[in-house]
Scaffold this motif. Structure first.
Motif, PDB file in Angstrom:
ATOM      1  N   GLY A   1     111.382 110.513  74.543  1.00  0.00           N
ATOM      2  CA  GLY A   1     110.226 110.241  75.387  1.00  0.00           C
ATOM      3  C   GLY A   1     108.915 110.346  74.656  1.00  0.00           C
ATOM      4  N   GLY A   2     108.937 110.602  73.387  1.00  0.00           N
ATOM      5  CA  GLY A   2     107.680 110.735  72.662  1.00  0.00           C
ATOM      6  C   GLY A   2     107.040 109.383  72.387  1.00  0.00           C
ATOM      7  N   VAL A   3     107.830 108.314  72.415  1.00  0.00           N
ATOM      8  CA  VAL A   3     107.316 106.963  72.186  1.00  0.00           C
ATOM      9  C   VAL A   3     107.772 106.105  73.361  1.00  0.00           C
ATOM     10  N   ALA A   4     106.862 105.284  73.873  1.00  0.00           N
ATOM     11  CA  ALA A   4     107.181 104.445  75.031  1.00  0.00           C
ATOM     12  C   ALA A   4     107.970 103.227  74.586  1.00  0.00           C
ATOM     13  N   LEU A   5     109.284 103.373  74.549  1.00  0.00           N
ATOM     14  CA  LEU A   5     110.170 102.268  74.198  1.00  0.00           C
ATOM     15  C   LEU A   5     111.271 102.176  75.229  1.00  0.00           C
ATOM     16  N   SER A   6     111.703 100.959  75.456  1.00  0.00           N
ATOM     17  CA  SER A   6     112.840 100.783  76.357  1.00  0.00           C
ATOM     18  C   SER A   6     114.096 101.304  75.699  1.00  0.00           C
ATOM     19  N   THR A   7     115.107 101.498  76.511  1.00  0.00           N
ATOM     20  CA  THR A   7     116.359 102.029  75.984  1.00  0.00           C
ATOM     21  C   THR A   7     116.984 101.067  74.992  1.00  0.00           C
ATOM     22  N   ALA A   8     116.974  99.795  75.299  1.00  0.00           N
ATOM     23  CA  ALA A   8     117.560  98.801  74.396  1.00  0.00           C
ATOM     24  C   ALA A   8     116.799  98.763  73.081  1.00  0.00           C
ATOM     25  N   THR A   9     115.493  98.821  73.135  1.00  0.00           N
ATOM     26  CA  THR A   9     114.692  98.802  71.904  1.00  0.00           C
ATOM     27  C   THR A   9     114.946 100.051  71.070  1.00  0.00           C
ATOM     28  N   THR A  10     115.051 101.185  71.758  1.00  0.00           N
ATOM     29  CA  THR A  10     115.297 102.433  71.039  1.00  0.00           C
ATOM     30  C   THR A  10     116.624 102.393  70.306  1.00  0.00           C
ATOM     31  N   VAL A  11     117.672 101.901  70.996  1.00  0.00           N
ATOM     32  CA  VAL A  11     118.996 101.790  70.360  1.00  0.00           C
ATOM     33  C   VAL A  11     118.945 100.831  69.187  1.00  0.00           C
ATOM     34  N   ALA A  12     118.219  99.725  69.345  1.00  0.00           N
ATOM     35  CA  ALA A  12     118.108  98.752  68.261  1.00  0.00           C
ATOM     36  C   ALA A  12     117.391  99.348  67.052  1.00  0.00           C
ATOM     37  N   VAL A  13     116.346 100.108  67.317  1.00  0.00           N
ATOM     38  CA  VAL A  13     115.608 100.735  66.216  1.00  0.00           C
ATOM     39  C   VAL A  13     116.486 101.748  65.492  1.00  0.00           C
ATOM     40  N   LEU A  14     117.245 102.554  66.259  1.00  0.00           N
ATOM     41  CA  LEU A  14     118.143 103.518  65.627  1.00  0.00           C
ATOM     42  C   LEU A  14     119.214 102.824  64.794  1.00  0.00           C
ATOM     43  N   ALA A  15     119.776 101.768  65.342  1.00  0.00           N
ATOM     44  CA  ALA A  15     120.826 101.038  64.614  1.00  0.00           C
ATOM     45  C   ALA A  15     120.258 100.436  63.337  1.00  0.00           C
ATOM     46  N   ALA A  16     119.053  99.866  63.440  1.00  0.00           N
ATOM     47  CA  ALA A  16     118.432  99.282  62.248  1.00  0.00           C
ATOM     48  C   ALA A  16     118.153 100.363  61.205  1.00  0.00           C
ATOM     49  N   GLY A  17     117.698 101.528  61.674  1.00  0.00           N
ATOM     50  CA  GLY A  17     117.429 102.622  60.743  1.00  0.00           C
ATOM     51  C   GLY A  17     118.684 103.084  60.032  1.00  0.00           C
ATOM     52  N   VAL A  18     119.775 103.195  60.789  1.00  0.00           N
ATOM     53  CA  VAL A  18     121.035 103.616  60.174  1.00  0.00           C
ATOM     54  C   VAL A  18     121.513 102.577  59.152  1.00  0.00           C
ATOM     55  N   LEU A  19     121.416 101.306  59.488  1.00  0.00           N
ATOM     56  CA  LEU A  19     121.837 100.249  58.556  1.00  0.00           C
ATOM     57  C   LEU A  19     120.994 100.251  57.283  1.00  0.00           C
ATOM     58  N   VAL A  20     119.686 100.449  57.481  1.00  0.00           N
ATOM     59  CA  VAL A  20     118.820 100.490  56.298  1.00  0.00           C
ATOM     60  C   VAL A  20     119.160 101.697  55.428  1.00  0.00           C
ATOM     61  N   LEU A  21     119.452 102.848  56.045  1.00  0.00           N
ATOM     62  CA  LEU A  21     119.840 104.028  55.270  1.00  0.00           C
ATOM     63  C   LEU A  21     121.164 103.813  54.533  1.00  0.00           C
ATOM     64  N   LEU A  22     122.117 103.144  55.196  1.00  0.00           N
ATOM     65  CA  LEU A  22     123.381 102.831  54.536  1.00  0.00           C
ATOM     66  C   LEU A  22     123.148 101.898  53.348  1.00  0.00           C
ATOM     67  N   THR A  23     122.264 100.922  53.528  1.00  0.00           N
ATOM     68  CA  THR A  23     121.944 100.019  52.423  1.00  0.00           C
ATOM     69  C   THR A  23     121.328 100.774  51.255  1.00  0.00           C
ATOM     70  N   ALA A  24     120.406 101.701  51.578  1.00  0.00           N
ATOM     71  CA  ALA A  24     119.794 102.510  50.517  1.00  0.00           C
ATOM     72  C   ALA A  24     120.839 103.370  49.814  1.00  0.00           C
ATOM     73  N   ALA A  25     121.806 103.907  50.591  1.00  0.00           N
ATOM     74  CA  ALA A  25     122.858 104.721  49.985  1.00  0.00           C
ATOM     75  C   ALA A  25     123.736 103.883  49.059  1.00  0.00           C
ATOM     76  N   ILE A  26     124.042 102.660  49.483  1.00  0.00           N
ATOM     77  CA  ILE A  26     124.862 101.774  48.647  1.00  0.00           C
ATOM     78  C   ILE A  26     124.130 101.434  47.356  1.00  0.00           C
ATOM     79  N   VAL A  27     122.836 101.142  47.488  1.00  0.00           N
ATOM     80  CA  VAL A  27     122.036 100.848  46.287  1.00  0.00           C
ATOM     81  C   VAL A  27     122.025 102.052  45.359  1.00  0.00           C
ATOM     82  N   ALA A  28     121.832 103.245  45.921  1.00  0.00           N
ATOM     83  CA  ALA A  28     121.797 104.462  45.081  1.00  0.00           C
ATOM     84  C   ALA A  28     123.148 104.710  44.437  1.00  0.00           C
ATOM     85  N   ALA A  29     124.235 104.392  45.143  1.00  0.00           N
ATOM     86  CA  ALA A  29     125.567 104.620  44.583  1.00  0.00           C
ATOM     87  C   ALA A  29     125.850 103.723  43.394  1.00  0.00           C
ATOM     88  N   GLY A  30     125.179 102.590  43.302  1.00  0.00           N
ATOM     89  CA  GLY A  30     125.402 101.674  42.187  1.00  0.00           C
ATOM     90  C   GLY A  30     124.592 102.001  40.945  1.00  0.00           C
TER      91      GLY A  30
END
Length: 308
Positions: free
Chosen positions: A49-78
């Motif tokens: 509730g700290g940011v005024a976002l809809s539930t769908a937008t919030t889930v999308a932002v979290l999913a995008a953040g997780v994917l970006v972190l996974l991408t960064a982890a893959i890059v670091a692993a190489g």
């Protein structure tokens, strides 16, 4: 093939692995990591509730953040760091994919396993070994081998342990060379003591042939210790001393004969004295005794005649 050693046909040979410069990839991974963290923080704030976002937008932002972190982890692993004088042997699902020799930070397939192999020049000094030379005399011998890994793929995959392989094959080659040639040659031929350079070349060639299977190249080899075994060292020393005495006496006799011949020729050429054969024989005998003796001669003045 050398010394009866058959080099097997290699199953793999070194090749260059796919890779790109590591610094740009590290920068991209860092940016992706920071962006992923920011997206996750925003998504969590939306859920709280700290940011005024809809539930769908919030889930999308979290999913995008997780994917970006996974991408960064893959890059670091190489990312892999390669120091000067080292190489990285890459495997993907058990299959050799190549070797990285270029030093610095490199980026390779992150799913590969990487094995570090030193390509620096190394020394191996064998232990002092007691063997029988070609004449059957027990001798002590040791050598130093300067070597370097030239084919990292063969060093890793063709032998179980290339370090132990080099040690064993170097000692085997030294033993074979020691049993092939005599310590001292009393006739025309090679010997370990008198033909050090030739023996060293043969030793290097044999070790090179034996360690070729491991992708190792021999830069140089030298015999560092060579001596008769303790149980026969005294007898062999006396034999060497006797040989040296005989050789010295031979040189002395050759020189004395030349000096006597020169003296007789000079006396005859200048007509100093007319010597018959008996006087020549006496003079030759006296001169040879004086010149060949190992002690100072005591001169005796003959006031009489040679015939009385």
């Amino acid at each position: 093939m050398s010394g009866g050693f058959n080099v097997p046909t290699p199953h793999v040979r070194e090749r260059v692995a796919f890779g790109v410069a590591g610094l740009p990839m590290a920068g991209a991974g860092a940016v992706a990591g920071l962006g992923g963290v920011a997206l996750v923080v925003i998504g969590l704030a939306g859920l709280g509730g700290g940011v005024a976002l809809s539930t769908a937008t919030t889930v999308a932002v979290l999913a995008a953040g997780v994917l970006v972190l996974l991408t960064a982890a893959i890059v670091a692993a190489g990312l892999t760091m390669v120091a000067p004088g080292e190489a990285r042997v890459l495997q993907f699902l058990g299959r050799y994919t190549g070797t990285v020799r270029l030093d610095g930070l490199r980026w390779v397939n992150p799913l590969t396993t990487r094995r570090k192999v030193s390509t620096r020049i190394r020394n191996h000094e064998t232990a002092v070994m007691k063997v029988n030379d070609a004449d059957g005399n027990p001798i002590e011998i040791a050598a130093v081998v300067v070597w370097q890994v030239q084919d990292t793929a063969r060093a890793v995959f063709e032998v179980d342990d290339f370090l132990a392989f080099v040690v064993t094959q170097a000692e085997t080659a030294v033993r074979h060379i020691a049993t092939t040639y005599p310590y001292d040659s009393h006739e025309q031929g090679f010997s370990l003591r008198d033909n050090a350079e030739e023996i060293t070349q043969k030793l290097s060639a044999e070790i090179s042939a034996r360690v070729q299977a491991a992708g190792v190249g021999v830069i140089e080899s030298r015999i560092t210790h060579l001596a008769y075994a303790a149980e026969i060292a005294g007898a062999m020393l006396r034999r060497q001393q006797a040989g040296a005495v005989v050789a010295a006496r031979q040189r002395i006799v050759e020189g004395a004969v030349g000096m006597v011949e020169l003296a007789l020729d000079r006396l005859a050429a200048h007509e100093v004295v007319d010597l018959d054969e008996e006087r020549k024989a006496a003079m030759v005998s006296n001169l040879l005794v004086v010149l060949c003796s190992d002690r100072d001669a005591s001169p005796v003045v003959n006031a009489g005649s040679l015939y009385h």
